[in-house]
Design an enzyme around this catalytic site. Structure first.
Site, mmCIF file in Angstrom:
data_model
loop_
_atom_site.group_PDB
_atom_site.id
_atom_site.type_symbol
_atom_site.label_atom_id
_atom_site.label_comp_id
_atom_site.label_asym_id
_atom_site.label_seq_id
_atom_site.Cartn_x
_atom_site.Cartn_y
_atom_site.Cartn_z
ATOM 1 N N ASP A 134 26.017 55.624 -5.331
ATOM 2 C CA ASP A 134 26.281 54.921 -6.582
ATOM 3 C C ASP A 134 25.193 55.251 -7.601
ATOM 4 O O ASP A 134 24.664 56.358 -7.602
ATOM 5 C CB ASP A 134 26.351 53.408 -6.303
ATOM 6 C CG ASP A 134 27.377 52.707 -7.173
ATOM 7 O OD1 ASP A 134 27.108 52.570 -8.386
ATOM 8 O OD2 ASP A 134 28.438 52.310 -6.662
ATOM 9 N N ASP A 143 16.870 38.771 -4.812
ATOM 10 C CA ASP A 143 17.909 38.597 -3.799
ATOM 11 C C ASP A 143 18.149 39.860 -2.974
ATOM 12 O O ASP A 143 18.878 39.823 -1.983
ATOM 13 C CB ASP A 143 19.232 38.181 -4.458
ATOM 14 C CG ASP A 143 19.152 36.830 -5.137
ATOM 15 O OD1 ASP A 143 18.127 36.145 -4.950
ATOM 16 O OD2 ASP A 143 20.090 36.465 -5.871
ATOM 17 N N HIS A 167 25.697 49.149 -11.989
ATOM 18 C CA HIS A 167 26.826 49.152 -11.056
ATOM 19 C C HIS A 167 26.368 49.130 -9.603
ATOM 20 O O HIS A 167 26.864 48.347 -8.778
ATOM 21 C CB HIS A 167 27.689 50.387 -11.326
ATOM 22 C CG HIS A 167 28.975 50.432 -10.564
ATOM 23 N ND1 HIS A 167 29.086 51.029 -9.327
ATOM 24 C CD2 HIS A 167 30.208 49.980 -10.872
ATOM 25 C CE1 HIS A 167 30.327 50.943 -8.901
ATOM 26 N NE2 HIS A 167 31.038 50.306 -9.814
ATOM 27 N N ASN A 258 41.451 51.995 -11.017
ATOM 28 C CA ASN A 258 41.793 50.870 -11.882
ATOM 29 C C ASN A 258 42.861 51.200 -12.920
ATOM 30 O O ASN A 258 42.812 50.710 -14.053
ATOM 31 C CB ASN A 258 40.534 50.367 -12.592
ATOM 32 C CG ASN A 258 39.445 49.969 -11.632
ATOM 33 O OD1 ASN A 258 39.708 49.530 -10.523
ATOM 34 N ND2 ASN A 258 38.195 50.128 -12.072
ATOM 35 N N ALA A 268 39.709 58.062 -2.121
ATOM 36 C CA ALA A 268 40.459 57.026 -1.399
ATOM 37 C C ALA A 268 41.799 57.552 -0.877
ATOM 38 O O ALA A 268 42.311 57.062 0.131
ATOM 39 C CB ALA A 268 40.684 55.821 -2.304
ATOM 40 N N TYR A 270 42.354 60.343 0.548
ATOM 41 C CA TYR A 270 42.214 61.106 1.783
ATOM 42 C C TYR A 270 42.429 60.173 2.977
ATOM 43 O O TYR A 270 41.900 59.056 3.019
ATOM 44 C CB TYR A 270 40.827 61.746 1.877
ATOM 45 C CG TYR A 270 40.544 62.770 0.804
ATOM 46 C CD1 TYR A 270 41.468 63.754 0.481
ATOM 47 C CD2 TYR A 270 39.337 62.757 0.110
ATOM 48 C CE1 TYR A 270 41.210 64.694 -0.501
ATOM 49 C CE2 TYR A 270 39.063 63.694 -0.876
ATOM 50 C CZ TYR A 270 40.009 64.661 -1.173
ATOM 51 O OH TYR A 270 39.748 65.594 -2.148
ATOM 52 N N SER A 320 35.966 48.782 -7.469
ATOM 53 C CA SER A 320 34.587 48.927 -6.984
ATOM 54 C C SER A 320 34.117 47.653 -6.309
ATOM 55 O O SER A 320 33.529 47.667 -5.228
ATOM 56 C CB SER A 320 33.638 49.218 -8.151
ATOM 57 O OG SER A 320 33.652 50.565 -8.513
#
Length: 397
Positions: A134, A143, A167, A258, A268, A270, A320
């Site tokens: 990413d 956090d 992101h 999206n 995705a 594949y 995502s």
């Protein structure tokens, strides 16, 4: 093959190529020829600084070189090489919006919706290493401090993979935030995130950097890979490295895109990946989410709050966000069943998912899988062999 001549052609083009010149991925068919080219590259590199710009993927026997030199190589060594354009690829999310919600012992709606807190008495994802390819991560976020390993920065080797977009930090928060009673909690708070920075501040990357990211994850024995991005075009190099990870036993969980359409993006699409769509807080497929029979499972993806750089929090929407929920649930399961294969994990996710709520005119079969449910997933672990063999549905609960 004359490897010296091969690299001299590349060196010549590197010397004259502009900084933003297009690149090509050059893959060798014969392992011996790749080994010969690699050996020559290593011996020439100390005296030819330009060769340091060449990137390599040992996993698929590939080099990334300037486009002009690739054209020359293609003519001379056509039978020995596969050469493809190094395409751009984008992260899958909408613009972020601030959230003013107090974070004291904060459980985002998506973490609750997949029943992760109920699963924590059985598993928190402890010791599971997740590669997040990413934009990097915020290593100072309170956090995330306990949840981040050093990872790798593919854009600037030797520098920490810091997030200059947001992101990647958002994905990491949903996956493994561990803020305790004073901050946010993610799906698998005891798992360990390895940020693999392949995307720049605009959320854009080259396919070659994704290839190198997966290569790095395989070489470093990462347990699970989260890929919240996609493109419309097939890439042989990307598919080849996805297959390598699959055969190495590393599941890849990828967002479908999206566009709000049937069909979706690569990687995705594949079959070796686990494809994820997005749902809203009413367990309906989000209006923006791609859908179709190839979707393996859906996760919360609309108005999802999570960590943001500079100790902040933001809401984002996209497949995502859905993908990070599914990857977190997978980490909970892998902590209990570390020997699961990517195929077994995919089948378990599909067969333990909860039914979606349909919008008017929708058919369940046209949507693909159901909604990820961490509790159902963990309860099915005792039936791994039967479910993986396709002998029947998982238990519900």
């Amino acid at each position: 093959m004359d490897y010296y001549e091969f690299w001299q052609a590349v060196i010549k083009e590197i010397a004259t190529a502009p900084a933003n010149e297009e690149r090509r991925i050059v893959t060798f068919h014969d392992p011996r020829q790749y080994a010969g080219a690699l050996s020559q590259w290593k011996s020439l590199k100390p005296s030819r600084p330009g060769l340091r710009k060449v990137k390599i993927s040992p996993l698929i026997r590939a080099f990334v070189v300037p486009a002009a030199s690739a054209v020359n190589l293609m003519h001379k060594y056509a039978g020995a090489l596969t050469i493809e354009e190094d395409l751009r690829i984008q992260i899958h999310s909408s613009a972020a919006s601030p959230t003013t919600r107090k974070t004291s012992h904060y459980l985002p709606w998506g973490v609750k919706a997949i029943r992760a807190p109920q699963a924590w008495s059985r598993s928190t994802g402890v010791h599971i290493k997740i590669g997040v390819i990413d934009t990097g991560a915020d290593f100072l976020h309170p956090d995330l401090k306990a949840s981040l390993a050093s990872g790798v920065n593919l854009l600037h080797r030797g520098i920490l993979p810091l997030d200059d977009n947001g992101h990647g930090t958002h994905i990491a928060g949903t996956l493994a935030a561990a803020g305790g009673t004073r901050g946010m909690m993610g799906v698998a708070p005891r798992s360990l995130i390895y940020p693999v920075k392949a995307f720049d501040h605009t959320g854009s990357a080259y396919v070659s950097d994704i290839v190198l990211g997966i290569d790095w994850c395989v070489q470093n024995r990462i347990d699970l890979i989260n890929m919240s991005f996609g493109m419309k075009t097939r890439s042989k190099a990307l598919h080849d490295v996805v297959v390598k990870a699959y055969r190495a036993g590393i599941p890849i969980i990828a967002s479908s895109g999206n566009d709000g359409k049937r069909g979706g993006d690569y990687p995705a699409r594949y079959s070796e990946t686990i494809a994820v769509g997005a749902i809203d807080n009413k367990r309906r497929v989000a209006s923006f989410s791609n859908r179709g029979s190839y979707i393996d499972v859906y996760g919360p993806g609309e108005n999802v709050p999570s960590c943001w750089p500079k100790e902040g929090y933001r809401e984002m929407s996209g497949t995502s966000m859905a993908t990070s929920h599914v990857t977190g649930a997978a980490a909970l399961l892998l902590a209990l069943c570390p020997g699961l294969t990517p195929r077994q994990l995919k089948l378990l996710l599909r067969r333990t998912s909860s039914p979606l709520r349909l919008r008017k005119g929708q058919r369940r079969a046209a949507l693909g899988g159901g909604a990820v449910d961490a509790m159902r997933l963990l309860r099915a672990r005792t039936r791994v062999r039967r479910i993986a063999a396709g002998e029947g549905p998982a238990s519900t609960g």
